[in-house]
Design a protein around this motif. Structure first.
Motif, PDB file in Angstrom:
ATOM      1  N   ARG A 177       0.859  -1.184   0.000  1.00 33.70           N
ATOM      2  CA  ARG A 177       0.000   0.000   0.000  1.00 33.70           C
ATOM      3  C   ARG A 177       0.892   1.230   0.000  1.00 33.70           C
ATOM      4  NH1 ARG A 177       0.597   2.688   4.542  1.00 33.70           N
ATOM      5  NH2 ARG A 177       0.578   1.662   6.561  1.00 33.70           N
ATOM      6  N   PRO A 178       0.370   2.362  -0.513  1.00 33.86           N
ATOM      7  CA  PRO A 178       1.172   3.585  -0.500  1.00 33.86           C
ATOM      8  C   PRO A 178       1.583   3.973   0.916  1.00 33.86           C
ATOM      9  CG  PRO A 178      -0.676   3.815  -1.990  1.00 33.86           C
ATOM     10  CD  PRO A 178      -0.901   2.547  -1.215  1.00 33.86           C
ATOM     11  N   LEU A 179       2.813   4.431   1.041  1.00 33.31           N
ATOM     12  CA  LEU A 179       3.333   4.831   2.353  1.00 33.31           C
ATOM     13  C   LEU A 179       2.895   6.239   2.724  1.00 33.31           C
ATOM     14  CD1 LEU A 179       7.013   3.529   2.456  1.00 33.31           C
ATOM     15  CD2 LEU A 179       5.003   2.598   3.602  1.00 33.31           C
ATOM     16  N   ARG A 180       2.814   6.450   4.026  1.00 34.92           N
ATOM     17  CA  ARG A 180       2.562   7.769   4.610  1.00 34.92           C
ATOM     18  C   ARG A 180       3.756   8.109   5.499  1.00 34.92           C
ATOM     19  NH1 ARG A 180      -2.358   4.718   4.939  1.00 34.92           N
ATOM     20  NH2 ARG A 180      -1.704   3.921   6.967  1.00 34.92           N
ATOM     21  N   GLU A 181       3.908   9.377   5.798  1.00 33.40           N
ATOM     22  CA  GLU A 181       5.024   9.798   6.657  1.00 33.40           C
ATOM     23  C   GLU A 181       5.083   8.997   7.948  1.00 33.40           C
ATOM     24  OE1 GLU A 181       6.130  14.059   7.188  1.00 33.40           O
ATOM     25  OE2 GLU A 181       4.404  14.357   5.843  1.00 33.40           O
ATOM     26  N   ALA A 182       3.934   8.700   8.510  1.00 34.05           N
ATOM     27  CA  ALA A 182       3.868   7.967   9.777  1.00 34.05           C
ATOM     28  C   ALA A 182       4.438   6.547   9.653  1.00 34.05           C
ATOM     29  CB  ALA A 182       2.426   7.916  10.281  1.00 34.05           C
ATOM     30  N   ASP A 183       4.590   6.062   8.426  1.00 34.95           N
ATOM     31  CA  ASP A 183       5.134   4.716   8.225  1.00 34.95           C
ATOM     32  C   ASP A 183       6.653   4.658   8.375  1.00 34.95           C
ATOM     33  OD1 ASP A 183       2.715   3.271   7.629  1.00 34.95           O
ATOM     34  OD2 ASP A 183       2.693   4.261   5.674  1.00 34.95           O
ATOM     35  N   ALA A 184       7.315   5.800   8.398  1.00 36.46           N
ATOM     36  CA  ALA A 184       8.767   5.800   8.593  1.00 36.46           C
ATOM     37  C   ALA A 184       9.058   5.241   9.982  1.00 36.46           C
ATOM     38  CB  ALA A 184       9.322   7.206   8.441  1.00 36.46           C
ATOM     39  N   HIS A 185      10.019   4.338  10.064  1.00 36.45           N
ATOM     40  CA  HIS A 185      10.347   3.711  11.353  1.00 36.45           C
ATOM     41  C   HIS A 185      11.843   3.410  11.406  1.00 36.45           C
ATOM     42  CE1 HIS A 185      10.599  -0.352   9.516  1.00 36.45           C
ATOM     43  NE2 HIS A 185       9.561   0.037   8.798  1.00 36.45           N
ATOM     44  N   PRO A 186      12.383   3.207  12.601  1.00 32.80           N
ATOM     45  CA  PRO A 186      13.829   2.986  12.730  1.00 32.80           C
ATOM     46  C   PRO A 186      14.360   1.818  11.896  1.00 32.80           C
ATOM     47  CG  PRO A 186      12.898   3.487  14.871  1.00 32.80           C
ATOM     48  CD  PRO A 186      11.724   3.319  13.922  1.00 32.80           C
ATOM     49  N   GLY A 187      13.592   0.748  11.746  1.00 29.47           N
ATOM     50  CA  GLY A 187      14.049  -0.374  10.931  1.00 29.47           C
ATOM     51  C   GLY A 187      14.225   0.006   9.474  1.00 29.47           C
ATOM     52  N   TYR A 188      13.360   0.884   8.971  1.00 32.36           N
ATOM     53  CA  TYR A 188      13.455   1.403   7.604  1.00 32.36           C
ATOM     54  C   TYR A 188      14.755   2.200   7.463  1.00 32.36           C
ATOM     55  CZ  TYR A 188      11.383   3.891   3.457  1.00 32.36           C
ATOM     56  OH  TYR A 188      11.094   4.424   2.223  1.00 32.36           O
ATOM     57  N   VAL A 189      14.992   3.093   8.406  1.00 35.20           N
ATOM     58  CA  VAL A 189      16.205   3.929   8.378  1.00 35.20           C
ATOM     59  C   VAL A 189      17.453   3.055   8.478  1.00 35.20           C
ATOM     60  CG1 VAL A 189      17.471   5.755   9.584  1.00 35.20           C
ATOM     61  CG2 VAL A 189      14.970   5.899   9.359  1.00 35.20           C
ATOM     62  N   ASN A 190      17.459   2.144   9.447  1.00 38.19           N
ATOM     63  CA  ASN A 190      18.630   1.280   9.639  1.00 38.19           C
ATOM     64  C   ASN A 190      18.891   0.420   8.410  1.00 38.19           C
ATOM     65  OD1 ASN A 190      18.951   2.312  12.207  1.00 38.19           O
ATOM     66  ND2 ASN A 190      17.843   0.640  13.193  1.00 38.19           N
ATOM     67  N   GLY A 191      17.833  -0.072   7.787  1.00 36.21           N
ATOM     68  CA  GLY A 191      17.993  -0.868   6.574  1.00 36.21           C
ATOM     69  C   GLY A 191      18.616  -0.063   5.449  1.00 36.21           C
ATOM     70  N   LEU A 192      18.149   1.170   5.266  1.00 32.31           N
ATOM     71  CA  LEU A 192      18.705   2.018   4.205  1.00 32.31           C
ATOM     72  C   LEU A 192      20.176   2.344   4.456  1.00 32.31           C
ATOM     73  CD1 LEU A 192      15.741   4.465   3.560  1.00 32.31           C
ATOM     74  CD2 LEU A 192      16.447   2.509   2.161  1.00 32.31           C
TER      75      LEU A 192
END
Length: 177
Positions: free
Chosen positions: A15-30
């Motif tokens: 599903r399309p992402l929203r700002e609220a979907d940003a999370h530490p695991g996303y950041v750490n993965g990138l």
């Protein structure tokens, strides 16, 4: 562009992402060098929760892109993204890219199924006639994901792009209705 749609896939949904979907695991993965090895822009500067939120917000407000979250069954939050961008309605074309930043879901076919679902949506809902993906020749996992999603190799771009400081070939794939 943020369509209000959830696309089911085997083993999860997108599903399309929203700002609220940003999370530490996303950041750490990138920021993980194994995850971002074949990504370009994300390696230019270390990612933060703020920079990821800004990227998600920019895509949400863009008329020519949709950033989809890849959600795996039984896992929260999302484990990757599929980005449909450069949407050109006049020509009926777009570009697509995938990143599974949670290494725990690698090798399960989730990326290919997410690519296929977003591609079908782009063709059926937006009326696109050509969705294009590029992958470094050495990125066999990405190439297999696009092939499993029904993409076909159309041409190579030899030597134009640098990978780890050396000219490399980018293989270009396309999906068509």
């Amino acid at each position: 562009m943020t369509p209000d749609v959830t696309l089911p896939i085997e083993g999860g949904f997108v599903r399309p992402l929203r700002e609220a979907d940003a999370h530490p695991g996303y950041v750490n993965g990138l920021n993980d060098p194994v995850v971002n090895r074949f990504l370009d822009a994300v390696k230019a500067t270390p990612q933060t929760l703020e920079s990821v939120r800004a990227f998600v917000a920019a895509d949400a407000s863009s008329p020519s892109s949709v950033l989809w979250g890849v959600f795996a069954a039984g896992r929260e939050p999302h484990v990757g993204t599929v980005r449909l961008h450069g949407i050109e309605h006049r020509h009926g074309t777009a570009h697509i890219g995938v990143c599974l930043f949670d290494r725990g879901v690698w090798g399960q076919g989730l990326g290919g199924r997410a690519i296929a679902a977003v591609t079908r949506w782009a063709i059926n809902s937006l009326g696109l006639r050509w969705v294009e993906a590029g992958a470094y020749e050495g990125n066999t996992a990405s190439r297999r994901a696009f092939e499993s999603a029904g993409y076909h190799w159309v041409f190579d771009i030899p030597g134009k792009y640098l990978f780890e400081g050396q000219p490399t070939t980018v293989k270009v794939y396309a999906a068509r209705p």
